[in-house]
Design an enzyme around this catalytic site. Structure first.
Site, PDB file in Angstrom:
ATOM      1  N   ASP A  10      36.219  53.684  39.888  1.00 22.20           N
ATOM      2  CA  ASP A  10      35.651  55.062  39.584  1.00 22.20           C
ATOM      3  C   ASP A  10      36.339  55.958  39.316  1.00 22.20           C
ATOM      4  O   ASP A  10      37.678  56.196  38.946  1.00 22.20           O
ATOM      5  CB  ASP A  10      34.435  54.876  41.329  1.00 22.20           C
ATOM      6  CG  ASP A  10      33.660  56.050  41.036  1.00 22.20           C
ATOM      7  OD1 ASP A  10      34.131  57.409  41.038  1.00 22.20           O
ATOM      8  OD2 ASP A  10      32.144  55.584  41.574  1.00 22.20           O
ATOM      9  N   ASN A  52      34.541  58.892  34.575  1.00 22.63           N
ATOM     10  CA  ASN A  52      35.383  58.834  35.748  1.00 22.63           C
ATOM     11  C   ASN A  52      36.740  58.034  35.479  1.00 22.63           C
ATOM     12  O   ASN A  52      37.629  58.103  34.580  1.00 22.63           O
ATOM     13  CB  ASN A  52      35.184  57.446  37.126  1.00 22.63           C
ATOM     14  CG  ASN A  52      33.761  58.282  37.942  1.00 22.63           C
ATOM     15  OD1 ASN A  52      34.320  59.301  38.783  1.00 22.63           O
ATOM     16  ND2 ASN A  52      32.465  57.230  37.732  1.00 22.63           N
ATOM     17  N   GLU A  76      33.116  63.031  47.072  1.00 25.21           N
ATOM     18  CA  GLU A  76      33.684  63.252  45.591  1.00 25.21           C
ATOM     19  C   GLU A  76      34.759  64.639  45.304  1.00 25.21           C
ATOM     20  O   GLU A  76      35.269  64.840  45.754  1.00 25.21           O
ATOM     21  CB  GLU A  76      32.799  62.836  44.115  1.00 25.21           C
ATOM     22  CG  GLU A  76      33.033  62.919  42.844  1.00 25.21           C
ATOM     23  CD  GLU A  76      33.918  61.405  41.922  1.00 25.21           C
ATOM     24  OE1 GLU A  76      34.647  61.544  42.744  1.00 25.21           O
ATOM     25  OE2 GLU A  76      33.373  60.844  42.317  1.00 25.21           O
TER      26      GLU A  76
END
Length: 284
Positions: free
Chosen positions: A190, A140, A12
């Site tokens: 995302d 996100n 991430e």
């Protein structure tokens, strides 16, 4: 193309540091900050989960962890606290985040087990941490238009990406509106980044790709990676980087996708915005 072969359980927060010409990213569940430099791969391990960062100067980052925002020195490895982040709630952690054009830093929090509505989206700006949008499940897609007049974000479980107007100081002005609705396609938004032309590049978790969406929300193209759980893109010049994750993959899936969890790159894709600097308030 694989940029870095170290597998992340939950990759991430990729950040291209414009002063160092260097990519940094996180393995949230591994509590690691990762990078590559002239000497090869490097990483730092933290006591709490870490997920996103903005750059402060050449040698320091603002990093979001489970409970705090802190300044991290890339040379010495030392940390200095900046602000508490939902510190009284042991059930949450940080997730997606990005610096905005005005010098602020947006960061999402979520339940460690993705409990419904347990998280929020926050903004830290010149010493003030403010909750912008509460009751978020999986925050996100935090990203910003090149002119600084709007932001986008998502609660992944809704299948929608929202757009909100910003005032001159970068605070939301008005209510968020749906920019992109992916529910009919069953896609999971995302992480995201907006390039210099205003095109949003969105990682679609479970779809093994990053898709480009024009300012009107129409899909322009998709870049496919050999990992189903694409989690967040970043631009370094005209190169698109993308973190991925092993999370939620069983043994057969991991065997089918041996590069899952690694960090990918695709050259000559589009010209990215220079990542914005987070501005700290003057020392007292």
């Amino acid at each position: 193309m694989i940029f870095d072969s170290r597998p992340c359980e939950l990759g991430e927060g990729p950040l291209w540091h414009p002063l160092r010409d260097q990519l940094f990213w996180f393995d949230i569940l591994g509590r690691r900050l990762l990078t590559r430099d002239a000497d090869g791969p490097r990483d730092w391990v933290f006591p709490d989960m870490v997920s996103a960062a903005g750059w402060l100067d050449r040698d320091s980052l603002l990093i979001a962890s489970e409970r705090a925002l802190f300044r991290f020195d890339l040379v010495s490895g030392e940390s200095q606290p900046v602000a508490d982040l939902d510190a009284g709630n042991a059930k949450t952690r940080s997730n997606d985040g990005r610096a905005d054009p005005q010098g602020g830093f947006w960061i999402g929090t979520m339940g460690k087990r993705a409990e419904a509505g347990a998280g929020a989206i926050w903004r830290w700006f010149r010493g003030e941490l403010r909750c912008l949008f509460p009751r978020i499940t999986i925050p996100n897609a935090i990203c910003f238009a090149p002119d600084g007049r709007s932001a986008r974000f998502a609660d992944t479980v809704t299948g929608q990406v929202m757009r909100v107007a910003l005032d001159a100081e970068g605070w939301p002005s008005g209510r968020p509106e749906v920019f992109l609705d992916l529910t009919a396609e069953g896609l999971n938004p995302d992480g995201a980044v907006i390039d210099a032309a205003g095109v949003m590049w969105l990682a679609e978790w479970g779809a093994a790709r990053v898709s480009a969406y024009a300012p009107d929300g129409s899909r322009l193209r998709s870049i496919v990676f050999d990992a189903p759980h694409t989690s967040c893109p970043a631009f370094g010049g005209d190169t698109l980087y993308c973190t991925t994750a092993l999370q939620d993959m069983d043994a057969p899936a991991r065997a089918t996708y041996p590069a899952a969890g690694q960090t990918f790159m695709a050259k000559g894709i589009a010209r990215g915005q220079t990542e914005h600097r987070v501005i700290l308030p003057p020392a007292r």
